[in-house]
Design a protein around this motif. Structure first.
Motif, short mmCIF file in Angstrom:
data_model
loop_
_atom_site.label_atom_id
_atom_site.label_comp_id
_atom_site.label_asym_id
_atom_site.label_seq_id
_atom_site.Cartn_x
_atom_site.Cartn_y
_atom_site.Cartn_z
N LEU A 181 5.63 5.07 5.16
CA LEU A 181 6.87 4.35 4.87
C LEU A 181 7.84 4.32 6.05
N LYS A 203 1.18 5.87 -4.75
CA LYS A 203 2.28 6.85 -4.73
C LYS A 203 1.79 8.28 -4.89
N VAL A 208 9.35 -1.22 0.86
CA VAL A 208 8.24 -0.27 0.70
C VAL A 208 7.32 -0.63 -0.47
N LEU A 258 3.44 0.72 -0.76
CA LEU A 258 2.99 1.64 -1.81
C LEU A 258 1.96 0.99 -2.72
#
Length: 453
Positions: A401, A145, A136, A140
């Motif tokens: 994700l 985030k 991930v 990200l």
């Protein structure tokens, strides 16, 4: 569904605990866990005793002195201040996805520690969780985030709607409107839960508009429930006892097994007031510090008193507001993701591979209805598995994700599927009824991996 298995486990007699409980990996029974009045302050003090690392912070098998880093911590000082003297391995791993934080640790290194960790969880480089985090990272890096503009809009709109309903209910002296205001206040607090997992930000204080505390919930929810889900170290399980006994303990009383189906309707409206009262008492005794955000529920009453025809009317409406909020908040929490016979609870046999990420998936279920929109996700704890694996990632970024998550599940042959909400509602009391003997456990096949849709 696999058959029930008889498996021998080590038993452990807790200090002050009258029951013998199975311990699936933890070295110690939580100090102070069986006290009738449980607080986050007491939970942290008990963890300091059990972890026994002196004035330091433990991460894996190394000790660090982060005193000089407290004011520099990007997430805010509270996280390090609260966890001083404890093992923060799970918190460190789940909060930091990249390598930046890990690269800083050498500056604060004290020495290696030879005693085994109290926690049973592992974080092997080639294990499920570390593999998932590596997958991930590029995602990200691309999407970020933090919250999107729409996520912030949802949170602010809920708060404004609550204020409007509260004022309207006072002006019209309407108990119906104030009940709706209490429900919207719950949704506002649930959405703010997304923000108090993250670095310090002003939106996390929307949570304090309820009678609960964002600071306390960073401990009870972020540092306890999220890291040790459905185990004896999960504060959100222990704080419900002895009224709700979700762990499959032997010798549950008749009232504990069957009574919660009835008396929960008396407890739910009062829960927030009990937590508010505990906080006021501890602040009065000097045990915990008063925090500025603690005044927000009082300000609600002040506003209502200024608008109501009498202080009595304002007080009655304020009570109904928070009774409605308490009832809906606890109800959503209980049916969200963690209590069903097919979900792991301490007393069941823990998997052989105690990778922290896999153990999280054992204790969580995702509801297909809730994941249909960001609004529903934010107000009712949607995308729950991903949220538990990566709690500091904003809800608005979790959908990105799923490809990496499902790919990792497939690589490790881990079954994953979404369930329907009724699945978690209809049989929630099966766990309170469960008093299976130590060593008697059930394994369940959750079915094939499915896509998000």
């Amino acid at each position: 569904m696999a058959p029930r298995q008889d498996l021998k486990q080590d038993s452990h007699k807790s200090k002050g605990n009258q029951n013998w409980l199975s311990h699936t990996g933890f070295l110690h029974y939580p100090t102070g866990r069986d006290q009738l009045v449980k607080t986050t302050h007491g939970w942290m003090n008990g963890k300091r005793i059990d972890d026994d690392v002196g004035p330091y912070w433990r991460i894996h098998n190394k000790l660090y002195d982060m005193t000089d880093f407290i004011e520099k911590h990007p997430g805010g000082q509270d996280w390090l201040l609260a966890t001083k003297g404890t093992d923060i391995t799970e918190a460190f791993e789940s909060a930091h996805i990249g390598t930046a934080a890990e690269n800083l640790l050498h500056k604060y290194y004290v020495n290696d520690i030879l005693t085994p960790r109290n926690s049973p969880y592992t974080f092997h480089e080639n294990g499920f969780y570390k593999t998932f985090k590596r997958k991930v990272q590029p995602v990200l890096k691309r999407v970020g985030k933090g919250p999107t503009l729409y996520m912030r809009f949802i949170q602010d709109s809920l708060a404004l709607t609550f204020v409007a309903l509260m004022i309207a209910s006072v002006i019209t002296q309407s108990y119906t409107k104030i009940i709706f205001a209490g429900i919207v206040l719950t949704l506002t607090g649930n959405c703010a839960h997304n923000f108090f997992h993250q670095r310090n930000n002003w939106r996390m204080y929307y949570f304090d508009l309820t009678l609960f505390s964002s600071y306390e919930w960073r401990i009870s929810h972020g540092l306890s429930h999220h890291l040790y889900t459905n185990t004896t170290y999960d504060f959100e399980v222990s704080v419900l006892e002895p009224f709700w006994e979700f762990l499959p303990k032997p010798k549950k009383s008749f009232l504990q097994r069957y009574g919660s189906c009835v008396y929960e309707y008396l407890i739910l409206p009062l829960t927030a007031f009990l937590e508010f009262g505990k906080r006021l008492y501890l602040q009065y005794c000097g045990t915990v510090k008063w925090r500025l955000e603690n005044v927000l529920p009082v300000l609600e009453f002040v506003v209502m008193a200024l608008l109501a025809p009498s202080y009595g009317m304002a007080f009655r409406l304020w009570l109904v507001l928070h009774m409605a909020c308490s009832t809906s908040f606890i109800t959503i929490g209980l049916i969200a993701a963690h209590h069903h016979p097919e979900i792991y609870h301490e007393g069941d046999t823990m998997r052989d591979d105690r990778d922290w990420g896999l153990c999280q998936l054992d204790a969580v279920r995702d509801r297909v209805e809730v994941n249909s929109s960001l609004f529903l996700v934010s107000v009712s704890f949607g995308n729950h598995s991903l949220h538990h694996l990566l709690p500091t990632v904003d809800h608005s970024k979790l959908p990105h994700l799923y490809p990496a998550f499902l790919e990792t599940c497939k690589e490790f042959n881990i079954p994953f599927k979404f369930v329907q909400q009724w699945y978690l509602i209809l049989v929630i009391h099966c766990e309170t009824l469960n008093s299976q003997e130590i060593g008697m456990t059930t394994y369940y096949d959750l079915g094939p991996i499915t896509s998000r849709n």
